[in-house]
Design a protein around this motif. Structure first.
Motif, mmCIF file in Angstrom:
data_model
loop_
_atom_site.group_PDB
_atom_site.id
_atom_site.type_symbol
_atom_site.label_atom_id
_atom_site.label_comp_id
_atom_site.label_asym_id
_atom_site.label_seq_id
_atom_site.Cartn_x
_atom_site.Cartn_y
_atom_site.Cartn_z
ATOM 1 N N LEU A 422 -27.044 -14.458 153.229
ATOM 2 C CA LEU A 422 -25.815 -14.349 152.623
ATOM 3 C C LEU A 422 -25.794 -14.188 150.893
ATOM 4 C CD1 LEU A 422 -23.231 -16.706 155.246
ATOM 5 C CD2 LEU A 422 -23.145 -13.775 154.511
ATOM 6 N N ALA A 423 -26.629 -15.168 150.532
ATOM 7 C CA ALA A 423 -27.109 -15.589 149.257
ATOM 8 C C ALA A 423 -27.563 -14.523 148.495
ATOM 9 C CB ALA A 423 -27.984 -16.271 148.932
ATOM 10 N N ALA A 424 -27.707 -13.376 148.803
ATOM 11 C CA ALA A 424 -28.102 -11.916 148.225
ATOM 12 C C ALA A 424 -26.922 -11.556 147.517
ATOM 13 C CB ALA A 424 -28.343 -11.020 149.583
ATOM 14 N N LEU A 425 -25.970 -11.713 147.933
ATOM 15 C CA LEU A 425 -23.922 -10.973 147.728
ATOM 16 C C LEU A 425 -23.745 -12.153 146.183
ATOM 17 C CD1 LEU A 425 -21.987 -11.359 150.422
ATOM 18 C CD2 LEU A 425 -23.310 -9.313 149.752
ATOM 19 N N VAL A 426 -25.043 -12.624 146.127
ATOM 20 C CA VAL A 426 -24.175 -13.305 144.641
ATOM 21 C C VAL A 426 -24.621 -12.513 143.577
ATOM 22 C CG1 VAL A 426 -25.563 -15.352 143.250
ATOM 23 C CG2 VAL A 426 -25.404 -15.905 145.411
ATOM 24 N N VAL A 427 -25.629 -12.266 143.183
ATOM 25 C CA VAL A 427 -25.611 -10.972 142.120
ATOM 26 C C VAL A 427 -24.718 -9.964 142.312
ATOM 27 C CG1 VAL A 427 -27.403 -9.647 140.864
ATOM 28 C CG2 VAL A 427 -27.863 -11.814 142.109
ATOM 29 N N PRO A 428 -24.532 -9.268 143.157
ATOM 30 C CA PRO A 428 -23.669 -8.589 142.854
ATOM 31 C C PRO A 428 -22.232 -8.664 142.838
ATOM 32 C CG PRO A 428 -25.038 -7.556 144.975
ATOM 33 C CD PRO A 428 -25.328 -8.981 144.444
ATOM 34 N N VAL A 429 -21.495 -9.627 143.513
ATOM 35 C CA VAL A 429 -20.395 -9.963 142.623
ATOM 36 C C VAL A 429 -20.633 -10.815 141.241
ATOM 37 C CG1 VAL A 429 -19.111 -12.791 143.541
ATOM 38 C CG2 VAL A 429 -20.350 -11.181 145.116
ATOM 39 N N LEU A 430 -21.418 -11.859 140.798
ATOM 40 C CA LEU A 430 -21.706 -11.258 139.478
ATOM 41 C C LEU A 430 -21.396 -10.287 138.476
ATOM 42 C CD1 LEU A 430 -24.196 -14.141 138.913
ATOM 43 C CD2 LEU A 430 -21.954 -14.501 138.445
ATOM 44 N N VAL A 460 -25.819 -3.891 143.661
ATOM 45 C CA VAL A 460 -25.407 -3.884 145.702
ATOM 46 C C VAL A 460 -27.217 -2.889 146.090
ATOM 47 C CG1 VAL A 460 -24.027 -2.782 147.086
ATOM 48 C CG2 VAL A 460 -23.118 -3.693 145.571
ATOM 49 N N ALA A 461 -26.967 -1.865 145.804
ATOM 50 C CA ALA A 461 -27.995 -1.077 146.315
ATOM 51 C C ALA A 461 -29.583 -2.163 146.511
ATOM 52 C CB ALA A 461 -28.772 -0.131 145.182
ATOM 53 N N GLY A 462 -29.884 -2.576 145.423
ATOM 54 C CA GLY A 462 -30.738 -3.875 144.890
ATOM 55 C C GLY A 462 -30.526 -4.849 145.861
ATOM 56 N N ALA A 463 -29.343 -5.336 146.008
ATOM 57 C CA ALA A 463 -29.363 -6.500 147.282
ATOM 58 C C ALA A 463 -29.758 -6.323 149.020
ATOM 59 C CB ALA A 463 -27.890 -7.219 147.538
ATOM 60 N N VAL A 464 -29.260 -4.921 148.809
ATOM 61 C CA VAL A 464 -29.653 -4.834 150.066
ATOM 62 C C VAL A 464 -30.873 -4.290 150.511
ATOM 63 C CG1 VAL A 464 -29.347 -2.455 152.292
ATOM 64 C CG2 VAL A 464 -27.397 -2.914 149.988
ATOM 65 N N ALA A 465 -32.094 -3.732 149.487
ATOM 66 C CA ALA A 465 -33.314 -3.338 149.238
ATOM 67 C C ALA A 465 -34.274 -4.762 149.894
ATOM 68 C CB ALA A 465 -33.647 -2.357 147.835
ATOM 69 N N GLY A 466 -33.498 -5.553 149.136
ATOM 70 C CA GLY A 466 -34.190 -7.188 149.297
ATOM 71 C C GLY A 466 -34.136 -7.294 150.464
ATOM 72 N N ALA A 467 -32.973 -7.109 150.884
ATOM 73 C CA ALA A 467 -32.668 -7.534 152.627
ATOM 74 C C ALA A 467 -33.470 -7.101 153.631
ATOM 75 C CB ALA A 467 -30.924 -8.074 152.350
ATOM 76 N N ALA A 468 -33.282 -5.511 153.500
ATOM 77 C CA ALA A 468 -34.467 -5.702 153.958
ATOM 78 C C ALA A 468 -35.873 -5.529 154.096
ATOM 79 C CB ALA A 468 -34.208 -3.671 153.789
ATOM 80 N N VAL A 469 -36.223 -5.484 152.765
ATOM 81 C CA VAL A 469 -37.272 -6.201 152.529
ATOM 82 C C VAL A 469 -37.985 -7.327 153.139
ATOM 83 C CG1 VAL A 469 -39.306 -7.045 151.081
ATOM 84 C CG2 VAL A 469 -38.217 -4.783 150.862
ATOM 85 N N ALA A 470 -37.146 -8.526 153.102
ATOM 86 C CA ALA A 470 -36.918 -10.179 153.930
ATOM 87 C C ALA A 470 -36.986 -9.787 155.110
ATOM 88 C CB ALA A 470 -35.928 -10.864 153.469
ATOM 89 N N TYR A 471 -36.196 -8.859 156.006
ATOM 90 C CA TYR A 471 -36.181 -8.841 157.212
ATOM 91 C C TYR A 471 -37.722 -8.412 158.209
ATOM 92 C CZ TYR A 471 -34.509 -7.126 161.947
ATOM 93 O OH TYR A 471 -34.828 -6.830 163.058
ATOM 94 N N ALA A 472 -38.487 -7.287 157.194
ATOM 95 C CA ALA A 472 -38.922 -7.499 157.580
ATOM 96 C C ALA A 472 -40.726 -8.105 157.259
ATOM 97 C CB ALA A 472 -39.848 -5.495 157.107
ATOM 98 N N ALA A 473 -40.453 -8.662 155.771
ATOM 99 C CA ALA A 473 -42.016 -8.956 155.274
ATOM 100 C C ALA A 473 -41.651 -10.950 156.004
ATOM 101 C CB ALA A 473 -42.024 -9.583 154.112
ATOM 102 N N ASP A 474 -40.510 -11.447 156.161
ATOM 103 C CA ASP A 474 -40.375 -12.981 156.439
ATOM 104 C C ASP A 474 -40.967 -13.543 155.684
ATOM 105 O OD1 ASP A 474 -39.079 -15.171 157.859
ATOM 106 O OD2 ASP A 474 -40.674 -14.662 159.726
ATOM 107 N N PRO A 475 -40.013 -13.317 154.651
ATOM 108 C CA PRO A 475 -40.760 -14.383 153.045
ATOM 109 C C PRO A 475 -40.506 -16.140 153.604
ATOM 110 C CG PRO A 475 -38.804 -13.659 152.514
ATOM 111 C CD PRO A 475 -39.053 -12.984 153.930
ATOM 112 N N PRO A 476 -41.017 -16.871 153.363
ATOM 113 C CA PRO A 476 -40.508 -17.912 153.250
ATOM 114 C C PRO A 476 -39.335 -18.394 152.621
ATOM 115 C CG PRO A 476 -42.846 -17.599 151.382
ATOM 116 C CD PRO A 476 -42.065 -16.573 152.113
#
Length: 880
Positions: A422-430, A460-476
């Motif tokens: 949910l923290a991925a929404l911070v940048v688009p909201v700003l 918004v597009a960048g946030a969606v792409a970041g969430a997809a990358v995190a789901y696939a890579a499982d970053p710390p």
């Protein structure tokens, strides 16, 4: 002796017929004026008279010779008498009979040092021994008179006669005549006139402006001087500078407020926007004041005619500084004359040169202030508002860097695993919040400012792409936190850029750019007004003079067109009212053509020669055609320059037998070489016409320099142009194509005979350079007269002559052939070349007698007493 440069023309008189009409001084002066006037020449300072007479006429026409010797002129009067025919058959009262040609009796009047006699007892024009021509054959005599009418030849012959006993000689000649056929010369003349005048395609056609570097200095100073004087047009302490500075300061404060508005505090607080709007409102009021001042300057900067000194004073009162003329208007007439000479020298036609002068007038003419008033509309309040609306309506551009930063910030802020995603929404909201805040801050009335949507979509597009990358890579978690911090930094920079661009667009819509443009435009209009007032009077005079010159050139072109128009031959014997109406040389046969000798068979009187040689331009005014007026009728002066009358030639295709190869009509001492025209013929004649035009306009330039180039000067110059064009026509008819016209010529060398006539000058060089022996010439003496000639071979004097335009070619041919180059006479005529031999008479042949004055005063009128009267009745034998 009179130099050839001092002599302009030779006046010819035929005393064999019509001598009675020359019985008074006024009659002689009228005859001279008529001849010179027809040739377009003024009264001579050094009169040259070529008199054709018979040996018996020397004593019969003593009155006429006295009148000619006493002709009043500035310089000396020179008389060359051409005697044709035999002397009287008896002498001394019949006590001692002699055969013809045994004595030559002359009065003492002709013994002066300024008089010479050439005695051609027989023109020897027969081609064969069986051909019995008259001793005064008209065809041969016309050529001989034409030759002696050349001033150079006239002066040289008279100089050589002074070296001989009694100043009398018998001539021997060998001539070569080069010319063009009538139709070739006619066509070339018309083509040259057409090329010289140019096509009349309309004065309003566009024309290339003469480059400033080619303009003469006086004109270049007027054309370019005003452009270099636009700096410092406002006085520092004047009204115009104060109003301009006030408006500029208001705009400068508005620019400072705009800089403050573009920062983050401007996004957060409305005070900075209010300050900017206040400064813009003040700038509009200041601009209105400056615009009103500019309007007053334009209205007071000269009326519809041109700027004046009073208008310049009004501008000074408004705080505008008009530079002084710095003597830039001097020598305007000289500059216009030099420009005309340059353009004509480049080969431009008259009408083309006139267009250049018209363009120059429009370029240099000052524009009055009232003519600039319409340009105020480009900088009016409505124009500023319209320009602001246009700037605001322009589509917003999304900077590529901002889009990249928004996308990268959204990508880095979206590297979270569930439930932290949910923290991925911070940048688009700003980005959404800043867009709403910025649009509201720049709201105009009820309408919020536009804000680009591209960065929001990218976040918004960048946030969606970041969430997809995190789901696939499982970053710390630390990686997601670090990415969010970096993303917030990129968001701040992107927001700063977006706010700056939005503030600039809003400020331009409010008028910052349009107001600055209007201020600069109004100031440029003031500078142009001041430039137009610089040297206004000098430039106005230059423009008026240039337009006057253009009108003069177009009038000259019209005169050339009139010369090129075909002129029908007047009926024979009708005469004409103009100086050339009896001399329609364009339609007449060439001067090379000789009349049919058989046409005068059976008529042995002297009037027949006059009818063939003289112009019949003096019809009977009273309708009296009785025989008693025949002598007066034939007493008309010959055609100008000795050209036979067109009426003397037979009509029809056989009027020029020499053109078809028949030479029976030419004397045997005359060779003719007929060309068909060279490649430079038309161009050379057009150049001669340009020189003629410049000579005709010479007095007009003086009127331009004095500021008197009005209608009177224009009319006089047009008349002079017509006269000189007609004189140029006669010059071509008499002197041929090779001889340049007697006007100031350019410095370019005249082209060769091959370029003009299509002939070679080698034949001329061969004839003139021929050895001086008795076989080279034909002696114009009868067998009886030959016994009276000197037997000393060294006593004869030779004259070698050729056209001066061929001097270089002939001398080069002499050097190449090794022929001895002796002193030759280079003549102004381009038609004749050859040899003249002057053989003196034997001692005792010439009798000089003192005439007996008339004592019959009771029968003379008061008018006659003013003239000397000499009878031919004398018997006193005074041999000198």
């Amino acid at each position: 002796m009179t130099s050839p440069e001092d002599a302009t023309a030779v006046v010819r008189l035929d005393l064999r017929a019509g001598a009675a009409a020359l019985a008074t001084t006024q009659a002689v002066r009228d005859r001279v004026a008529e001849q010179l006037g027809r040739a377009g020449l003024p009264e001579p300072d050094y009169p040259l008279f070529l008199v054709t007479d018979t040996p018996a006429g020397l004593t019969d026409h003593q009155l006429q010779y006295e009148l000619l010797s006493g002709y009043r002129a500035v310089g000396e009067t020179r008389i060359l008498v051409l005697l044709v025919g035999s002397s009287p058959g008896s002498y001394a009262g019949g006590e001692e009979a002699y055969l013809p040609d045994r004595r030559l009796v002359r009065p003492t009047t002709l013994r002066a040092s300024t008089t010479g006699l050439v005695w051609a007892g027989d023109l020897r024009s027969a081609r064969t021994a069986l051909d019995r021509r008259e001793p005064d054959d008209p065809a041969s005599l016309a050529v001989l008179v034409d030759l002696l009418s050349v001033p150079d030849v006239f002066v040289r012959v008279l100089e050589n006669l002074r070296k001989l006993p009694d100043s009398i000689a018998a001539p021997g000649v060998r001539l070569l005549e080069q010319d063009l056929p009538t139709e070739v010369r006619d066509r070339a003349w018309r083509d040259a006139l057409t090329r010289f005048a140019g096509e009349d395609t309309g004065a309003g056609d566009p024309v290339d402006i003469v480059p400033d570097s080619r303009l003469p200095e006086p004109l270049r100073a007027l054309v370019t001087g005003r452009d270099s004087r636009g700096q410092g047009h406002r006085r520092p302490d004047g009204q115009a500078n104060l109003a301009h500075r006030t408006c500029a300061e208001s705009l400068d404060r508005a620019d400072e407020d705009l800089v403050a508005l573009r920062s983050f505090p401007g996004l957060l607080h409305p005070a900075r926007r209010d300050a900017l709007e206040a400064d813009l409102h003040q700038a509009r009021e200041d601009l209105d004041g400056f615009r009103a001042l500019v309007e007053r300057a334009l209205q007071g900067g000269g009326g519809a005619a041109a700027p004046t000194a009073e208008a310049t004073a009004r501008l000074g009162a408004l705080g505008l500084r008009v530079p002084t003329a710095d003597r830039a208007g001097e020598r305007v007439g000289e500059g216009l004359r030099e420009l005309a000479g340059t353009l004509l020298g480049d080969g431009l036609a008259l009408r083309s040169v006139a267009q250049h002068f018209t363009a120059l007038a429009g370029r240099v003419e000052p524009v009055p202030g009232t003519a600039l008033l319409h340009r105020l509309a480009d900088h009016s309040e409505e124009s500023v508002t319209r320009g602001s609306a246009t700037e605001y309506a322009a589509p917003l551009r999304t900077p590529g860097a901002a889009l990249l930063m928004a996308g990268a910030a959204g990508l880095l802020g979206g590297l979270w695993q569930w439930p932290a995603v949910l923290a991925a929404l911070v940048v688009p909201v700003l980005f959404v919040v800043v867009a709403l805040l910025g649009a509201n801050r720049l709201r105009t009335g009820r309408r919020a400012a536009r804000w680009t949507v591209g960065p929001r979509v990218a976040a918004v597009a960048g946030a969606v792409a970041g969430a997809a990358v995190a789901y696939a890579a499982d970053p710390p978690l630390w990686l997601g936190g670090t990415g969010l911090i970096v993303g917030l930094g990129l968001t701040a920079e992107a927001v700063r850029r977006l706010w700056r661009d939005a503030a600039d667009s809003w400020a331009a819509g409010r008028g910052t750019t349009a107001l600055r443009t209007a201020l600069d435009g109004l100031d440029d209009l003031l500078a142009e007004l001041v430039r137009e007032h610089w040297a206004a009077e000098e430039r106005l005079y230059c423009a008026d003079a240039a337009r006057s010159v253009a009108g003069m050139l177009r009038a000259t072109a019209a005169a050339a067109d009139a010369q090129a128009a075909p002129e029908p031959l007047a009926p024979a014997g009708t005469g004409g009212s103009g100086p050339y109406e009896d001399d329609d040389w364009l339609s007449a046969p060439s001067a090379l053509e000789t009349p049919e000798s058989g046409a005068a068979d059976g008529d042995a009187d002297d009037g027949d020669w006059a009818a063939a040689y003289a112009w019949d331009s003096t019809p009977d005014r009273n309708g009296d055609h009785d025989a008693g007026r025949d002598d007066e009728r034939y007493g008309g002066d010959p055609a100008p320059y000795g050209v036979p009358s067109p009426a003397a030639y037979p009509a029809g295709p056989d009027d020029a037998p020499w053109e078809s190869g028949e030479g029976d009509h030419a004397p045997r001492w005359l060779d003719r070489e007929i060309g068909e025209g060279g490649p430079d013929l038309v161009a050379t004649l057009a150049g001669d016409l340009r020189n003629t035009a410049m000579a005709a306009m010479a007095p007009y330039w003086g009127a331009v320099e004095r500021g008197q180039a009005g209608a009177l000067a224009l009319a006089r110059t047009e008349q002079r142009v017509r006269e000189l064009l007609s004189a140029a026509r006669h010059h071509l008819w008499h002197y041929g194509v090779l001889a340049p016209p007697p006007y100031p010529a350019d410095h370019r060398a005249r082209t060769t005979a091959a370029g003009l006539l299509g002939t070679d000058s080698h034949r001329v060089a061969e004839l003139v350079g021929r050895e001086a022996d008795r076989g080279a010439v034909v002696q114009l003496s009868s067998p009886e007269q030959g016994a009276l000639l000197s037997r000393d071979p060294g006593a004869a004097l030779w004259i070698r002559f050729a056209p001066g335009t061929l001097q270089g070619e002939i001398e080069a041919a002499w050097r190449k052939s090794g022929s001895p180059v002796e002193e030759a006479l280079w003549t102004s005529s381009g038609r004749y070349a050859g040899l003249i031999r002057l053989t003196p008479l034997r001692m005792g042949v010439v009798d000089t007698v003192l005439p007996r004055q008339s004592t019959c005063g009771s029968t003379r009128t008061d008018a006659d007493r003013a003239e000397p009267s000499v009878h031919a009745e004398f018997r006193e034998d005074d041999r000198w």
